[in-house]
Design an enzyme around this catalytic site. Sequence first.
Site, PDB file in Angstrom:
ATOM      1  N   HIS A   1      41.181  15.341  11.719  1.00  0.00           N
ATOM      2  CA  HIS A   1      39.732  15.469  11.546  1.00  0.00           C
ATOM      3  C   HIS A   1      39.047  14.322  12.279  1.00  0.00           C
ATOM      4  CE1 HIS A   1      35.799  15.787   9.545  1.00  0.00           C
ATOM      5  NE2 HIS A   1      35.866  14.473   9.430  1.00  0.00           N
TER       6      HIS A   1
ATOM      7  N   ASN B   1      44.946  21.929  12.445  1.00  0.00           N
ATOM      8  CA  ASN B   1      44.724  21.308  13.755  1.00  0.00           C
ATOM      9  C   ASN B   1      44.950  19.788  13.757  1.00  0.00           C
ATOM     10  OD1 ASN B   1      42.471  20.595  12.351  1.00  0.00           O
ATOM     11  ND2 ASN B   1      41.017  21.690  13.642  1.00  0.00           N
TER      12      ASN B   1
ATOM     13  N   TYR C   1      34.456  18.717   2.068  1.00  0.00           N
ATOM     14  CA  TYR C   1      34.030  19.770   3.004  1.00  0.00           C
ATOM     15  C   TYR C   1      32.844  20.581   2.470  1.00  0.00           C
ATOM     16  CZ  TYR C   1      37.922  19.028   6.257  1.00  0.00           C
ATOM     17  OH  TYR C   1      38.785  18.504   7.196  1.00  0.00           O
TER      18      TYR C   1
HETATM   19  N1  UDP Z   1      38.597  25.595  10.339  1.00  0.00           N
HETATM   20  C1  UDP Z   1      39.257  26.746   9.962  1.00  0.00           C
HETATM   21  N2  UDP Z   1      38.907  27.932  10.568  1.00  0.00           N
HETATM   22  C2  UDP Z   1      37.912  28.018  11.479  1.00  0.00           C
HETATM   23  C3  UDP Z   1      37.217  26.844  11.839  1.00  0.00           C
HETATM   24  C4  UDP Z   1      37.587  25.648  11.250  1.00  0.00           C
HETATM   25  O1  UDP Z   1      40.172  26.721   9.118  1.00  0.00           O
HETATM   26  O2  UDP Z   1      37.624  29.119  11.977  1.00  0.00           O
HETATM   27  C5  UDP Z   1      38.984  24.315   9.714  1.00  0.00           C
HETATM   28  C6  UDP Z   1      39.670  23.361  10.702  1.00  0.00           C
HETATM   29  O3  UDP Z   1      40.685  22.639  10.003  1.00  0.00           O
HETATM   30  C7  UDP Z   1      38.516  22.457  11.105  1.00  0.00           C
HETATM   31  C8  UDP Z   1      37.734  22.342   9.785  1.00  0.00           C
HETATM   32  O4  UDP Z   1      37.824  23.658   9.232  1.00  0.00           O
HETATM   33  O5  UDP Z   1      38.955  21.229  11.599  1.00  0.00           O
HETATM   34  C9  UDP Z   1      36.284  21.944   9.901  1.00  0.00           C
HETATM   35  O6  UDP Z   1      35.651  22.831  10.805  1.00  0.00           O
HETATM   36  P1  UDP Z   1      34.641  22.290  11.909  1.00  0.00           P
HETATM   37  O7  UDP Z   1      33.902  23.471  12.447  1.00  0.00           O
HETATM   38  O8  UDP Z   1      33.834  21.163  11.338  1.00  0.00           O
HETATM   39  O9  UDP Z   1      35.627  21.767  13.061  1.00  0.00           O
HETATM   40  P2  UDP Z   1      35.950  20.288  13.547  1.00  0.00           P
HETATM   41  O10 UDP Z   1      34.696  19.461  13.429  1.00  0.00           O
HETATM   42  O11 UDP Z   1      37.074  19.773  12.662  1.00  0.00           O
HETATM   43  O12 UDP Z   1      36.416  20.441  14.978  1.00  0.00           O
HETATM   44 MG    MG Z   2      33.523  19.166  11.739  1.00  0.00          MG
END
Ligand code: UDP
Ligand code: MG
Length: 139
Positions: free
Chosen positions: A117, A114, A51
Amino acid sequence: MSNDITFSIIKPDALGRGDAGRILARITDTGFRIAALRMLHMTLRQAEGFYAVHRERPFYQGLVEFMSSGPVIVMVLRHPDAVEEFRRFIGTTDPAKAGPGTIRAEFGTDVRMNAVHGSDSPENALLEASYFFSAIDIF
Ligand code: UDP
Ligand code: MG
């Protein structure tokens, strides 16, 4: 660039609840083909590396602690327009806002936990797949 693969993780919340089999069945029933699959428990350092693009975000620390809190299933999936189709299938980041019938709406708990991924671009799909798999392991 080839657009027929994406990279996915079944996250520790979903594995911990015993939902991995149901999620995998939904993935394959929807037409995604499993090209590579492995179960592992990431160290904090491995989660930080995966990440790294998010390291300046306020949620980074909580995210990497969560992602290293238990085993995950990492996989490479094949489908035409895999990245776009898979993200539509899983729904938006926040399960409370994800569309009905999506994986995150059904299996996610909150914006961090959630359930799954999915890569956000074909370039990132290849990068993310190569974090866990060698080319010869991707069928
Ligand atoms: N996440 C979090 N808090 C937030 C936004 C994201 O803990 O406010 C976590 C969540 O598990 C997410 C991951 O960070 O899936 C990566 O964030 P991203 O914005 O890339 O979302 P995604 O692509 O997974 O929808
Ligand atoms: Mg993402």
